[in-house]
Structure formats: structure tokens, C-alpha cells
Design an enzyme around this catalytic site. Structure first.
Site, short mmCIF file in Angstrom:
data_model
loop_
_atom_site.label_atom_id
_atom_site.label_comp_id
_atom_site.label_asym_id
_atom_site.label_seq_id
_atom_site.Cartn_x
_atom_site.Cartn_y
_atom_site.Cartn_z
N ASP A 1 -8.85 -24.99 5.33
CA ASP A 1 -8.94 -24.77 6.78
C ASP A 1 -7.58 -24.28 7.24
O ASP A 1 -6.65 -24.14 6.42
CB ASP A 1 -9.35 -26.07 7.50
CG ASP A 1 -10.20 -25.77 8.73
OD1 ASP A 1 -9.73 -25.02 9.60
OD2 ASP A 1 -11.33 -26.29 8.82
N HIS B 1 -11.34 -20.20 10.42
CA HIS B 1 -10.67 -21.39 9.87
C HIS B 1 -9.87 -21.04 8.61
O HIS B 1 -9.87 -21.78 7.63
CB HIS B 1 -11.71 -22.48 9.54
CG HIS B 1 -12.30 -23.14 10.74
ND1 HIS B 1 -11.70 -24.18 11.40
CD2 HIS B 1 -13.45 -22.89 11.43
CE1 HIS B 1 -12.46 -24.57 12.43
NE2 HIS B 1 -13.52 -23.79 12.47
N GLU C 1 -17.34 -21.16 13.96
CA GLU C 1 -16.22 -21.00 14.89
C GLU C 1 -15.25 -19.90 14.48
O GLU C 1 -14.06 -20.16 14.27
CB GLU C 1 -15.46 -22.34 15.02
CG GLU C 1 -16.33 -23.46 15.54
CD GLU C 1 -15.59 -24.79 15.62
OE1 GLU C 1 -15.79 -25.48 16.60
OE2 GLU C 1 -14.85 -25.13 14.68
N PHE D 1 -18.65 -38.65 12.37
CA PHE D 1 -17.98 -39.94 12.26
C PHE D 1 -16.52 -39.86 12.72
O PHE D 1 -15.78 -40.82 12.61
CB PHE D 1 -18.08 -40.48 10.82
CG PHE D 1 -19.45 -40.97 10.43
CD1 PHE D 1 -20.53 -40.91 11.30
CD2 PHE D 1 -19.68 -41.54 9.18
CE1 PHE D 1 -21.80 -41.37 10.95
CE2 PHE D 1 -20.94 -42.02 8.81
CZ PHE D 1 -22.00 -41.92 9.69
N TRP E 1 -14.34 -35.40 9.86
CA TRP E 1 -13.24 -34.47 10.17
C TRP E 1 -12.01 -35.33 10.44
O TRP E 1 -12.09 -36.31 11.18
CB TRP E 1 -13.58 -33.64 11.41
CG TRP E 1 -14.80 -32.80 11.24
CD1 TRP E 1 -16.03 -33.02 11.78
CD2 TRP E 1 -14.94 -31.59 10.46
NE1 TRP E 1 -16.91 -32.04 11.41
CE2 TRP E 1 -16.27 -31.15 10.59
CE3 TRP E 1 -14.05 -30.86 9.68
CZ2 TRP E 1 -16.74 -30.00 9.95
CZ3 TRP E 1 -14.53 -29.70 9.05
CH2 TRP E 1 -15.85 -29.29 9.19
N THR E 2 -10.88 -34.95 9.84
CA THR E 2 -9.77 -35.91 9.80
C THR E 2 -8.56 -35.56 10.66
O THR E 2 -7.47 -36.06 10.41
CB THR E 2 -9.33 -36.12 8.34
OG1 THR E 2 -8.95 -34.84 7.80
CG2 THR E 2 -10.41 -36.75 7.50
N GLU E 3 -8.76 -34.73 11.69
CA GLU E 3 -7.62 -34.43 12.57
C GLU E 3 -6.94 -35.73 13.02
O GLU E 3 -5.72 -35.83 13.05
CB GLU E 3 -8.08 -33.67 13.82
CG GLU E 3 -8.46 -32.23 13.59
CD GLU E 3 -9.95 -32.04 13.33
OE1 GLU E 3 -10.60 -33.01 12.86
OE2 GLU E 3 -10.46 -30.94 13.59
C1 ACM Z 1 -17.79 -27.88 12.79
O1 ACM Z 1 -17.75 -29.04 13.22
N1 ACM Z 1 -16.98 -26.95 13.27
C2 ACM Z 1 -18.75 -27.48 11.79
#
Ligand code: ACM
Length: 766
Positions: A201, A272, A335, A427, A476-478
Site C-alpha cells: 500500500d 494505493h 480507491e 474490525f 486495516w491497521t492504520e
Molecule cells: C477498502 O477498504 N478500501 C477496500
């Protein structure tokens, strides 16, 4: 007949008895489970018997597990005539068992697992057996326990869905190989069969590619990271990064395979991709130096559609294919800002040459070209639901994340679908009221919501439903910088999802799940796995009642204790009142509520203010309805007495995309008013803007409205989100509020050119 009745009576008794003893806490719930009398005694005298090499790996797994966790060495035999005191692999002789199906029969003298030779059934039988074994912790220095009682039971089981997935983003934060293995172990415990590994990403490229070493020496590192919430826009300047070598990857793939888990690698394109461009600027349209991103979010620097970039992608995919044996490669596709393509002569020439209408079709062309290449290598693509836009590549599987719509559309076109709608499956969303939670991206996905998730939309017909292969949740780990934090966000929502994916709808039962999951908490503690206890929290909801009263309902998981509440939270909980039924709230109150068991606080204390005012519970009509995405509680959301908390969870707001908000509130009778207040959200980084203009109107008849004048929007900014208008006391029955949407997002701001959102939370009138 009499005997028949007696039999039913006896077996019912046995079941109830076993349930009350809470012997069985298997998650996901097996589709048929019949507790029996008696117990098997596991000891070093026990043998594992597997007569066929096809499932030796599963037998080894069980043997190693018993040695490591229980300190009992149970030898593995291939030929053992006397099968008493044994765990026996029984190969399906009927040819009727499906690949993932198993029977587990625990009797006093032996344990039998029946499954298809070479399939995953033996492994799933072992996982159920592991969950039946008593919890045990070796204590250094203590003599080992020599025997373990295993209660007798008959289980017949098979999964509801073929695809049972969990995703892990290792780009925003990088996690050690050891942690990825721990993650895979958790998936195995709950009978998942796919781990979707988000490897690339904008914030970091995490997979070694031999032909392009800068992808990891440059692209795997960034000069700092975002800290706090996205709106804060604060950064540290600590160099951050890491990547998996090809050897690491082979090790993880093998580790997963041993656990019947396929790794689905994701190499993001065309968006990304800024970390790749940081390594090799020529991959982009502008050939300019960019940095691996420090901020979270979506960036304009994306892969160009030129041939040299496609050649790079082919080379990368060749190495990816060699590492991952699964049938599918995830190519992202979500995106992708098209700004640079619009300005790029090569992309515009491509558009012309290929007869493409616009940049959406160019994105589709991009994905199809990659898909065609992968087909030559006998692999198929999976992509996020944006891959539908501009035309779906033949044979592509669609991951529906922006709700269910993309999945429905794809299924109707006879494409395979994996459901992962944000509301149920993200999550990274909050799982409890944000006030006491670690910062999350937003959204609200509590445990009950995950449990209630139904992956197959009712709008599909029976033929179309078959294309829904399963579902997955995404991590997703932001906002998850540590392993402990990932585990906190994962558990126990992972357990709830496993039951959605494995257990037939008619065999699911939320209150029984909550009983079982608490026993899993003990397991998490033993294995040093972090988890959230938000299932002990109280949730609230409000309904309009007569006049401007509201009805406050408190909900919690009944099996966990009783709800107590107070309007004076300085009192000790022992003096709070027990909650039985919905409470009428006639005037402004600060309430607190919590679950207590034997007088002890179980979860957190919920504290909120309900501000009863002249607008509360009154009827209001919109000229334009809010967006379906931000209209959870309907119009009452704006007059329920609750001002939204920040950070935002979406069910406390109504939102309009591009549209103005105009509403008319009927106070029911001519009423004296002197203060009008309305709350808007100012969160430009998430495309949410304050209104450009705001005007209040009054009317006695609902036909002729008198303006109270325009409100200066600069004043709104100062006050951040709440606008108050004080007037001379005046009489009115109707109040109209007109808030003009800010329009298009100005250039230079995130989402430039897109519609602004207008978010409103509450109106109060006194
Ligand atoms: C996504 O959450 N952009 C797939």
C-alpha cells in the site's frame, strides 16, 4: 411408542445436564452436537492412529499440540489393531463426505474422527477436540498433570460457506513473522480457511521482490507515521518499516497450509501504490520523486497505464505466483484517484487507442489486462468492488466492501462474490462507545452486529445466491500500531464471524454464543492473546414518547449479569437501581448504567446526557432525505436529546452528500422559544464540511415562514460544530432550518472535486 418417548426424554436430560455444566463451548457452533454420558481419559497411554499418509500432517499437528500444551506425549501409530484408548482417524469409506466435513465421536474407550481422506475434515475435527479438552497451563517446577478428562460427545459438522476469510493489513503497520503465525493459529482455531494478506500500500511495500530490490529497501520504509486521529494531522518523525523476505513468506505459507489455510496475497493496483512509486518513480505518470506515505488515506500517485509499468507488474506477479500456491491473487483495485491519468499523455493515448470512454474504463482495462496475464499462469483475480466500474474482468471474484451492492451486482452477472461490507466486517471500526476506547478509524461494529451479519442478501434469487462464496472481515491497521492492539480489535469479533461463516443460520444462537465466548476468554488469557471485554458493556437506544419525553432502553447481554442505572453517578454502584424495562425520560438527565453481577461491575460504565428540550421527539420532515449511508436512526436522530460524541460513530449523525439540508420541525402547538441550537460536523479531512449558509425560519401555520436571518458561517467555524441562535422570545409552531451544502471540495483538500458531505447531529430548542 412409549420407549420412543422415554428415549427423547432421556436424551433431552443429558443435553440439559451437559449444557448446565457448560462442558461444551465450541466456536463455531457445530451443526450437530449431542453430549453423551461418560468421559475419555487422555494420558500418555493414549495413541493417535492414522493408517493413511494422506492426513499425517494433521495427526502430527495433534501430537505436537498435546505435547506442547498438555505436556503429554501421545505416540502416532499407523497400524494399531487394538484401538482402545486411541484417537483414531477413520477415512470415509462411503465417498459421501465433503472436503471440509467431519464427525467427531468421543466415547469412553476411544475418540474417532471421520472425514474424507486428504481433505480438511480431520483438521477441523481436531480443532473441535482441542476446544473440548479442559484448559490447562503447565507450571514450571510443578509435576505435570498425567490425565485429562474429555467429556463424551457426538458431533457431525460441515461448514456453511466455502470461503471463510480474515484479512490483515501489514502495510500501515508491519507485524513480525511470529505474529502473523499467531494470527494464523487464531484463524485455525475458528476454522477459517483463508488469510487475505494486504502486502502493499502507499504506506509500505512489504514483500521482497528479487528483480526490484528498491521496493523493499526504499518502499518498505517511511520517515514517520501519523499519530492520533486523522483529523489531528499530527506525525512523529520516527523512521518506520519492515518487510518479509521470500524465505519468510515461504515459511508463513507452509505454516498456514499445515493449518488448512490458504494465503490470499494482495498486491494493490492501480491505486494505493505510492510506496512502489517511491522506489521506482518511473512507474507513475509523472516520473517524479515521491515518498512512501506517512499519512493514512488515499493518494494521487498511482501506477501509470504505460507498457513499462505493466511489464513491472508482470515481473512482480511472477515472483508472487511462485511464492503463493493458491488459485487466486488479489489485485486490489479500490480507491484509485484518476487525476494523474487525466493529465497524462500516455494514459490519454491509451484511452484513445483502446476506444475507452473515460478513466473508469481505463481502470477496467488495467485490471482486465492484469487478469488476462494471470490467467495464462492459471490464476484468477480477486478485487475490491470498484473493479465492477467500467466493466468487470471475466472470471473475476468481487470483494464487496462498500456495503452489499457491489456483491449483489456481481452475483447477478454470475461472478463469485466475497462479502465484506464495512458495517459488519470492518474490525478497524469501534466495537464500543468511543469515549473509553483506543482511537479507531470510526464506524461502529460491536460484537452483536458481527454475530447478526448475514452474508447472503435477500434480494438475490436462489441461483444468484450460489455466487456468494462466503465472507471475510478486514483488519486495516492504520490505528493499530501494536500486536496487542490488533488482538484487541480482533477478539472476540473473530469468534462471532466464525459462527456466521461456519454454522447454519438455524443453528446460530446469540445468547449461547455469549456463554461460550466467555469460556474462550479463559483460553485467550492462557495463550497470552489480548481481547476486548466490551460484550459486558451496556448499550442504549431511544424512542420518541408522548409530548417531548423519550423512552430510554438499555440493553446488555442478559446472561452476563443485570443492568443497573442511576441519574447520580457519584453514588456507589450498590445504590443504583436495577433496570427491568424501558425508562421514560421527562426532563434532562445525566444517566449512568452498567452490568453488575453479584454486585460487581462487569464492563465499563456508560454515561450520557439526554437533553430534553422543546424539539425533543417532535415530528420533522426533510425536503431531501439524508444519504442512505448516513441515515441509521432516521429523522428522530436529530431530536432524540443526544448530542453526538466525538470521535464520530456514524449512527449518531445524519449525512447529505452534495445536497442541502432543509427540514421543518412541528412543535405540535404554538410555543414560546428563545434559543435554537443545531450541531454540524467540521471534519474536512473526511470530506465533511460545515454548511455554507444557515438560516432559521418560524411559522404558525406551516405555510408562511419568516426568516430569523442568515447565520454567519464564520461564527460556526469558531464554535467548531454547534450553532446557537438566541432571539427575543417569540411564538411559533413550526421551525424550518435550511443549511446549504458547501458544494464541491476545493482543490488542494482531500477529495478535491468530490461532493462535500454535510453532517448534522442534533437540534435543540428552548
Ligand atoms: C477498502 O477498504 N478500501 C477496500
Amino acid at each position: 411408542m412409549k420407549n420412543y418417548l422415554l428415549l427423547i426424554f432421556v436424551s433431552a436430560l443429558v443435553c440439559v445436564n451437559a449444557q448446565t455444566k457448560n462442558t461444551f463451548s465450541i466456536i463455531p457452533m457445530p451443526n450437530l452436537i449431542r453430549p453423551m454420558e461418560g468421559k475419555f481419559v487422555l494420558s500418555s497411554q493414549t495413541k493417535i492412529v492414522a493408517s493413511d499418509t494422506a492426513n499425517y500432517k494433521d495427526a502430527f499437528y495433534l501430537r505436537n499440540f498435546l505435547k506442547e500444551v498438555y505436556d503429554v506425549y501421545v505416540p502416532l501409530l499407523t497400524d494399531y489393531k487394538n484401538t482402545s484408548n486411541a484417537i483414531v482417524f477413520n477415512y470415509d469409506a462411503t465417498g459421501t463426505y465433503k472436503k471440509e466435513q467431519y464427525d467427531l465421536n468421543i466415547q469412553a474407550n476411544k475418540i474417532t474422527i471421520t472425514a474424507l481422506k486428504g481433505g480438511s475434515g480431520f483438521f477441523y475435527g481436531i480443532q473441535s477436540l482441542i476446544q473440548i479438552l479442559p484448559l490447562y497451563q503447565k507450571v514450571a517446577g510443578n509435576p505435570p498433570q498425567l490425565t485429562f478428562d474429555v467429556p463424551c460427545v457426538k458431533i457431525q459438522d460441515a461448514p456453511r460457506f466455502k470461503y471463510r476469510g480474515m484479512h490483515l493489513d501489514v502495510s500501515r503497520h508491519f507485524f513480525r513473522k511470529e505474529f502473523v503465525k499467531k494470527y494464523i493459529d487464531l484463524l485455525a482455531l475458528y476454522k477459517f480457511n483463508t488469510c487475505h494478506w494486504h502486502l502493499t500500500d502507499a504506506q509500505g511495500w512489504r514483500i521482497e521482490i528479487k528483480k526490484y530490490p528498491l521496493l523493499t529497501t526504499v518502499g518498505a520504509f517511511r520517515s514517520g507515521s501519523m499519530i492520533g486521529t486523522y483529523s489531528d494531522q499530527k506525525f512523529d518523525d520516527l523512521p518506520y518499516g519492515g518487510f518479509y523476505t521470500q524465505n519468510d513468506i515461504r515459511e508463513i505459507v507452509a505454516y498456514a497450509k499445515q493449518r488448512h489455510i490458504t494465503i490470499l496475497p494482495e498486491i494493490e493496483m492501480p491505486g494505493h501504490s505510492q510506496a512502489a512509486l517511491a522506489a521506482y518513480p518511473w512507474l507513475g505518470c509523472k516520473n517524479q520523486t515521491v515518498q512512501t506515505a506517512k499519512a493514512w488515506g488515499v493518494f494521487e500517485n498511482v501506477f501509470c497505464s504505460k507498457d513499462s509499468t505493466f511489464n513491472f507488474i508482470k515481473d512482480v506477479l511472477d515472483e508472487v505466483i511462485a511464492l503463493f500456491p493458491g488459485d487466486y491473487i488479489h489485485i486490489g483495485g479500490d480507491e484509485c484517484p484518476k487525476l494523474q491519468w487525466k493529465a497524462c499523455p500516455t494514459c490519454q493515448a491509451r484511452l484513445k487507442k483502446e476506444g475507452l470512454k473515460d478513466e473508469n474504463e481505463l481502470q477496467s482495462f488495467f485490471i482486465k489486462r492484469v487478469s488476462n496475464y494471470l490467467k495464462t499462469k492459471k490464476r484468477s483475480i480477486v478485487g475490491w468492488d470498484e473493479i465492477i466500474e467500467g466493466g468487470l474482468a471475466p472470471g473475476a471474484t468481487v470483494m464487496s466492501w462498500r456495503g452489499f451492492d457491489g456483491g449483489v451486482e456481481a452475483a447477478k452477472m454470475k461472478h463469485d462474490v466475497i462479502m465484506t461490507p464495512g458495517e459488519f466486517c470492518y474490525f478497524d471500526h469501534y466495537q464500543a462507545q468511543p469515549k473509553d476506547e483506543p482511537v479507531a478509524i470510526g464506524g461502529f461494529t460491536p460484537l452483536e452486529k458481527v454475530y447478526a451479519f448475514e452474508p447472503v442478501p435477500a434480494s438475490l434469487n436462489d441461483e444468484e445466491k450460489k455466487y456468494v462464496k462466503g465472507a471475510q472481515a478486514n483488519v486495516w491497521t492504520e490505528y493499530m500500531a501494536t500486536e496487542e492492539h490488533v488482538e484487541y480489535m480482533l477478539n472476540p469479533r473473530l469468534a462471532a464471524l466464525s459462527e456466521v461463516l461456519w454454522t447454519k443460520k438455524e443453528n446460530k444462537n446469540e445468547s449461547d454464543f455469549l456463554r461460550r465466548v466467555q469460556n474462550h476468554f479463559a483460553l485467550y488469557k492462557l495463550r497470552n492473546i489480548n481481547f476486548s471485554k466490551t460484550l459486558y458493556d451496556v448499550n442504549f437506544s431511544l424512542k420518541p414518547a408522548f409530548k417531548n419525553n423519550v423512552l430510554l432502553s438499555l440493553t446488555a447481554n442478559k446472561s452476563l449479569g443485570d443492568i443497573y442505572y442511576t441519574n447520580n453517578s457519584s453514588l456507589p454502584v450498590s445504590q443504583w437501581s436495577k433496570y427491568d424495562t424501558a425508562l421514560m425520560v421527562p426532563s434532562t438527565v445525566d444517566f449512568a448504567a452498567a452490568v453488575l453481577k453479584d454486585g460487581k461491575l462487569q464492563g465499563k460504565i456508560l454515561q450520557r446526557k439526554i437533553h430534553i428540550n422543546k424539539a425533543t421527539g417532535k415530528e420533522l420532515k426533510f425536503k431531501t432525505e439524508p444519504s442512505k449511508y448516513y441515515n441509521k436512526g432516521g429523522a428522530f436522530t436529530l431530536v432524540n436529546g443526544i448530542k453526538a460524541v466525538l470521535p464520530r460513530i456514524n449512527n449518531e449523525w445524519l449525512g447529505w452528500s452534495g445536497d442541502d439540508m432543509e427540514l421543518t420541525l412541528d412543535l405540535g402547538e404554538s410555543t414560546n422559544i428563545s434559543t435554537l441550537e443545531v450541531g454540524f460536523l467540521n471534519e474536512e479531512l473526511n470530506w465533511i464540511y460545515l454548511p455554507r449558509e444557515l438560516e432559521f425560519f418560524t411559522s404558525e401555520d406551516g405555510l408562511i415562514f419568516k426568516s430569523l436571518g442568515n447565520i454567519n458561517t464564520a461564527q460556526i467555524k469558531e464554535q467548531n460544530r454547534v450553532v446557537t441562535l438566541k432571539t427575543e422570545t417569540l411564538k411559533t409552531r413550526y421551525v424550518k432550518i435550511s443549511a446549504k451544502n458547501a458544494g464541491k471540495i476545493p482543490s488542494g483538500k482531500p477529495g478535491a472535486g468530490e461532493n462535500c458531505w454535510l453532517f448534522c447531529d442534533e437540534i435543540s430548542i428552548d
